[in-house]
Enzyme design. Structure first.
Site, PDB file in Angstrom:
ATOM      1  N   ASP A 172       4.707  59.074   7.881  1.00 55.91           N
ATOM      2  CA  ASP A 172       3.436  59.636   7.411  1.00 55.91           C
ATOM      3  C   ASP A 172       2.340  58.565   7.356  1.00 55.91           C
ATOM      4  O   ASP A 172       2.582  57.395   7.675  1.00 55.91           O
ATOM      5  CB  ASP A 172       3.676  60.294   6.030  1.00 55.91           C
ATOM      6  CG  ASP A 172       2.890  61.576   5.852  1.00 55.91           C
ATOM      7  OD1 ASP A 172       1.857  61.746   6.493  1.00 55.91           O
ATOM      8  OD2 ASP A 172       3.316  62.414   5.018  1.00 55.91           O
ATOM      9  N   ASP A 227      -2.027  69.420   7.810  1.00 54.67           N
ATOM     10  CA  ASP A 227      -0.868  70.236   7.438  1.00 54.67           C
ATOM     11  C   ASP A 227      -1.084  71.726   7.693  1.00 54.67           C
ATOM     12  O   ASP A 227      -2.126  72.288   7.345  1.00 54.67           O
ATOM     13  CB  ASP A 227      -0.558  70.048   5.952  1.00 54.67           C
ATOM     14  CG  ASP A 227       0.005  68.677   5.677  1.00 54.67           C
ATOM     15  OD1 ASP A 227      -0.062  67.806   6.566  1.00 54.67           O
ATOM     16  OD2 ASP A 227       0.514  68.465   4.564  1.00 54.67           O
TER      17      ASP A 227
HETATM   18  C1  GAL Z   1       1.774  65.099   4.523  1.00 51.23           C
HETATM   19  C2  GAL Z   1       2.506  65.566   5.772  1.00 51.23           C
HETATM   20  C3  GAL Z   1       3.381  66.728   5.386  1.00 51.23           C
HETATM   21  C4  GAL Z   1       4.373  66.277   4.326  1.00 51.23           C
HETATM   22  C5  GAL Z   1       3.634  65.659   3.145  1.00 51.23           C
HETATM   23  C6  GAL Z   1       4.590  65.007   2.162  1.00 51.23           C
HETATM   24  O1  GAL Z   1       0.941  64.042   4.861  1.00 51.23           O
HETATM   25  O2  GAL Z   1       1.574  65.928   6.756  1.00 51.23           O
HETATM   26  O3  GAL Z   1       4.039  67.268   6.510  1.00 51.23           O
HETATM   27  O4  GAL Z   1       5.254  65.343   4.905  1.00 51.23           O
HETATM   28  O5  GAL Z   1       2.712  64.676   3.571  1.00 51.23           O
HETATM   29  O6  GAL Z   1       3.935  64.433   1.076  1.00 51.23           O
END
Ligand code: GAL
Length: 341
Positions: A172, A227
């Protein structure tokens, strides 16, 4: 009748039925051409076709991401037949670790939710014929801020993951101190390549610095969007943003419009059929995001549709593109090499 060429996305449910009907009488076949020409894969050799599996985030977020759920999910993937349909990766998302590193500076599994540790979990998942994926962040903390990130600890963390038997890393982009992804993602890529185990590398950079342009040098897939949410508008928006980068998808490196919401309850069954169909023709990773331990027959029927999965897993790996409008419908040339006769 030729493939999905000239077919509006909005008519895909009907098309899928047509394809299924054709298959039932043995008329649907996938044609592969020019395969060698399109291969230039990362040296880990992974991702020859888009990865298929499951991830904890879309359904469970931080709550419920624990070893009991993960083991039961692995069991369910096998007992339902989804594993046999191709879904092999069982992936932990954010919140699997203790909030601080241990005395040696290593990441450590959360003692309450993963009391037996990640190695034991990987052994279990492997014993079912599946693969284990894990999550970290190219920053100082993960996005949920529940655990440390890997920035500055790339080699150490890559070795830890390899020693546990991890097969996939989602990496991430939060809390990165404003350093550039083109510094941070290559560092982890190199660390993984030297860790002694092939680990599929998913760059979760949200498309910020257009990773389609550089991701194939460092990873096996790259997020092209923020997301996804479990709504029609969000899903189609992800599809639109992802489609722009179609030319960059190829065996070994895939555009990732985020994980599937099929079965999470926010869309109708027909909308989920379209969602799954678009992900398939986009050669997107098929990472299930619902609770497969308790899914409905409708959800299973979408996720296990062999004809649709075959389009996604075609070895040529050409991502469908939009080619024109027909009234208010968008028309795609998806899977031009899949010929229905
Ligand atoms: C976001 C990511 C998500 C999930 C989330 C967890 O940045 O795009 O898919 O992993 O963090 O905190």
């Amino acid at each position: 009748m030729e493939g999905y060429r000239g077919r509006p996305w909005t008519r895909l449910p009907a098309l899928l039925l047509a394809c299924a009907a054709a298959a039932a009488v043995g008329e649907c076949r996938v044609v592969h051409v020019g395969e060698a020409h399109r291969r230039s894969m990362l040296a880990n050799g992974l991702g020859a076709t888009p990865p298929m599996g499951w991830n904890s985030w879309n359904h469970f977020a931080c709550d419920g991401n624990g070893e009991v759920v993960i083991r039961e999910t692995a069991d369910a993937l096998v007992s339902t037949g989804l594993a046999a349909a191709g879904y092999k990766y069982v992936n932990l998302d954010d919140c699997w670790a203790e909030p601080e590193r241990d005395a040696k500076g290593n990441l450590a599994a959360n003692k309450k939710t993963f009391p037996h540790g990640i190695k034991a979990l990987a052994d279990y998942v492997h014993s079912k014929g599946l693969k284990l994926g894990i999550y970290s962040d190219a920053g100082y903390k993960t996005c949920a801020k529940a655990q440390p990130g890997s920035l500055g600890h790339e080699e150490q963390d890559a070795k830890t993951f390899a020693s546990w038997g991890v097969d996939y890393l989602k990496y991430d982009n939060c809390n990165n101190g404003d350093t550039k992804p083109l510094q941070r993602y290559p560092d982890m890529s190199k660390a993984l390549m030297q860790a002694g185990r092939p680990i599929f590398f998913n760059l979760c950079e949200w498309g910020d610095m257009h990773p389609a342009r550089w991701g194939a040098a460092y990873g096996n897939s790259w997020r092209t969007t923020n997301d996804i949410e479990d709504t029609w508008n969000s899903m189609t928006s992800m599809a639109d943003q992802n489609e722009v980068w179609a030319e960059y998808a190829r065996p070994g490196g895939w555009n990732d419009p985020d994980m599937l919401e099929v079965g999470n309850g926010g869309m109708t069954n027909d909308e989920y059929i379209v969602h799954f169909s678009i992900w398939a023709i986009s050669k997107a990773p098929l990472i299930i995001g619902c609770d497969v331990r308790h899914m409905s027959q409708d959800t299973y029927d979408i996720l296990a549709n062999k004809e649709v999965i075959a389009v996604n897993q075609d070895p040529l790996g050409v991502q469908g593109k939009k080619v024109r409008m027909e009234g208010s419908s968008e028309v795609t040339d998806a899977a031009p090499h899949c010929t229905l006769r």
